[in-house]
Write a protein that holds these residues in place. Structure first.
Motif, mmCIF file in Angstrom:
data_model
loop_
_atom_site.group_PDB
_atom_site.id
_atom_site.type_symbol
_atom_site.label_atom_id
_atom_site.label_comp_id
_atom_site.label_asym_id
_atom_site.label_seq_id
_atom_site.Cartn_x
_atom_site.Cartn_y
_atom_site.Cartn_z
ATOM 1 N N ASP A 235 4.051 16.315 -5.070
ATOM 2 C CA ASP A 235 4.317 15.993 -3.668
ATOM 3 C C ASP A 235 3.763 14.604 -3.358
ATOM 4 O O ASP A 235 2.869 14.094 -4.049
ATOM 5 C CB ASP A 235 3.674 17.041 -2.748
ATOM 6 N N ASP A 236 4.294 13.990 -2.287
ATOM 7 C CA ASP A 236 3.874 12.638 -1.902
ATOM 8 C C ASP A 236 2.523 12.622 -1.193
ATOM 9 O O ASP A 236 1.794 11.630 -1.238
ATOM 10 C CB ASP A 236 4.919 12.006 -0.968
ATOM 11 N N GLU A 237 2.188 13.703 -0.501
ATOM 12 C CA GLU A 237 1.009 13.721 0.357
ATOM 13 C C GLU A 237 -0.237 14.198 -0.392
ATOM 14 O O GLU A 237 -0.164 15.140 -1.190
ATOM 15 C CB GLU A 237 1.272 14.651 1.546
ATOM 16 N N GLU A 238 -1.366 13.564 -0.116
ATOM 17 C CA GLU A 238 -2.606 13.991 -0.754
ATOM 18 C C GLU A 238 -3.213 15.179 -0.014
ATOM 19 O O GLU A 238 -3.274 15.211 1.211
ATOM 20 C CB GLU A 238 -3.632 12.853 -0.786
ATOM 21 N N ARG A 239 -3.641 16.170 -0.783
ATOM 22 C CA ARG A 239 -4.342 17.337 -0.254
ATOM 23 C C ARG A 239 -5.628 17.535 -1.034
ATOM 24 O O ARG A 239 -5.864 16.843 -2.032
ATOM 25 C CB ARG A 239 -3.445 18.575 -0.337
ATOM 26 N N GLN A 240 -6.415 18.505 -0.616
ATOM 27 C CA GLN A 240 -7.706 18.728 -1.239
ATOM 28 C C GLN A 240 -7.712 20.017 -2.045
ATOM 29 O O GLN A 240 -7.007 20.981 -1.709
ATOM 30 C CB GLN A 240 -8.813 18.784 -0.171
ATOM 31 N N VAL A 241 -8.520 20.019 -3.106
ATOM 32 C CA VAL A 241 -8.710 21.238 -3.880
ATOM 33 C C VAL A 241 -9.302 22.299 -2.951
ATOM 34 O O VAL A 241 -10.229 22.031 -2.185
ATOM 35 C CB VAL A 241 -9.653 20.980 -5.073
ATOM 36 N N GLY A 242 -8.717 23.490 -2.995
ATOM 37 C CA GLY A 242 -9.136 24.579 -2.119
ATOM 38 C C GLY A 242 -8.204 24.793 -0.951
ATOM 39 O O GLY A 242 -8.251 25.857 -0.294
#
Length: 363
Positions: A333-340
């Protein structure tokens, strides 16, 4: 058909290296022999070159018999050019003499040799480098000299054995485009051996994927990427999520499969009832619910991001999904997310495919 291989079989001692290989190559086509180390691709190339005898079957090029069980036309009698992984340039010869080597063997006149060398230097964009020696050239320039030398005698078949593998990553990408341009301009039928799927996908008209001496699948790059028939093809060509599955029901052109308690909707496929099957989905075909409108049949999945890596223009996530074995699904995906982070994902029906399960051994 310009090149025809029928039931070609080769053994080393008791080990079968090529097992009943049959394929046809059209004139002017670039065909890639793709596969992991030890799959038989170089042996097949050497069989075309006449460097390896075959036990059974036959090889014909433009109607001429090249090989059959008990007979091998000598390499010097085959109108072929060959480009090696290590370039194999004569270090004591300059660029002119390296390219002219095969022409002098043909006993052409001095003027004919000079004209042909000049023509090939122009084709590979090295005009003015006639007096340079190999040690004075970059890796890409050496590769182009090797190609010019192979093309100079006017071969009916060009054989290339992993010709870009010794170059650095950026130069390999540049040389892919240059190689295709040179081959197209020369109009020569080409068989290109590689273990690099990116080279095969970007350069070839037709790909033959070999696995343990057998043709696993063959077709256009799009065929092998979008319509793999086995789990080995799906895993080797591109990146795939592969989940063991069972057919639950089939109705109205749709199939419902169960993957460890999670049910998916996919398209009708041909399958054998007692044959193990797997569900395949590419990471970049998965969408996030809410981010994109849903216009088709498919499957919704809940999961939690367990790992992530940056690809430069996108993020690759490992998402632990909810089913009995809790597998990790790869998602791009293009968007950054966080682990968890929890995510709700959507897999369109047309992005999934049922493939035959086999031994996915990637060496």
């Amino acid at each position: 058909m310009y090149i025809s291989l029928k039931h070609v079989t080769k053994k080393y001692n008791d080990k079968v290296v090529l097992n009943d290989i049959s394929l046809e190559i059209e004139k002017g086509q670039i065909l890639a022999l793709l596969g992991p180390s030890g799959c038989g691709k170089t042996t097949l190339l050497n069989s075309l070159a006449g460097l390896v005898d075959i036990e059974f079957g036959h090889i014909e090029v433009n109607g001429q018999l090249y090989s059959r069980g008990g007979y091998t036309l000598p390499p010097e009698s085959r109108k072929i050019g060959m480009v090696f992984q290590d370039f194999a340039l004569w270090p004591h010869m300059n660029v002119f003499d390296n390219i002219a080597f095969g022409l002098k063997v043909q006993r052409l006149s001095r003027s004919a040799v000079s004209n042909r060398v000049a023509e090939m230097l122009e084709v590979v964009r090295l005009s003015g480098y006639e007096n340079h020696f190999p040690y004075q050239l970059s890796g890409g320039q050496k590769q182009r000299v090797a190609i010019a030398r192979a093309l100079a005698p006017g071969p009916s078949l060009l054989l290339m054995d992993e010709p870009l593998s010794s170059l650095d990553a950026q130069l390999r990408v540049e040389m892919r485009w240059q190689l295709v341009e040179i081959i197209r301009k020369a109009g020569v039928t080409t068989v290109y051996v590689t273990h690099d799927q990116a080279e095969a996908l970007t350069m070839a008209d037709h790909i033959v994927l070999l696995h343990r001496g057998n043709i696993e699948q063959q077709g256009t790059p799009t065929d092998l990427y979008r319509s793999p028939e086995t789990s080995f093809t799906a895993a080797f060509i591109g990146t795939s999520n592969l989940l063991p599955c069972d057919i639950v029901s089939e109705s109205g052109g749709f199939v419902t499969v169960d993957c460890d308690g999670l049910q998916w909707t996919t398209q009708t496929v041909d399958y054998v009832s007692d044959q193990p099957m797997m569900l395949m989905v590419r990471p970049d075909d998965i969408q996030e619910i809410g981010q994109n409108p849903i216009h088709s049949k498919g499957t919704s999945i809940l999961g939690k991001i367990e790992r992530k890596s940056y690809l430069g223009n996108q993020w690759l996530y490992g998402v632990r999904i909810s089913c009995s074995t809790n597998p990790v699904l790869e998602w791009v995906d293009d968007e950054e997310r966080q682990v968890g982070d929890s995510v709700s994902l959507w897999v369109p029906m047309e992005a999934t495919r049922i493939v035959r399960k086999d031994s996915v051994t990637l060496v």
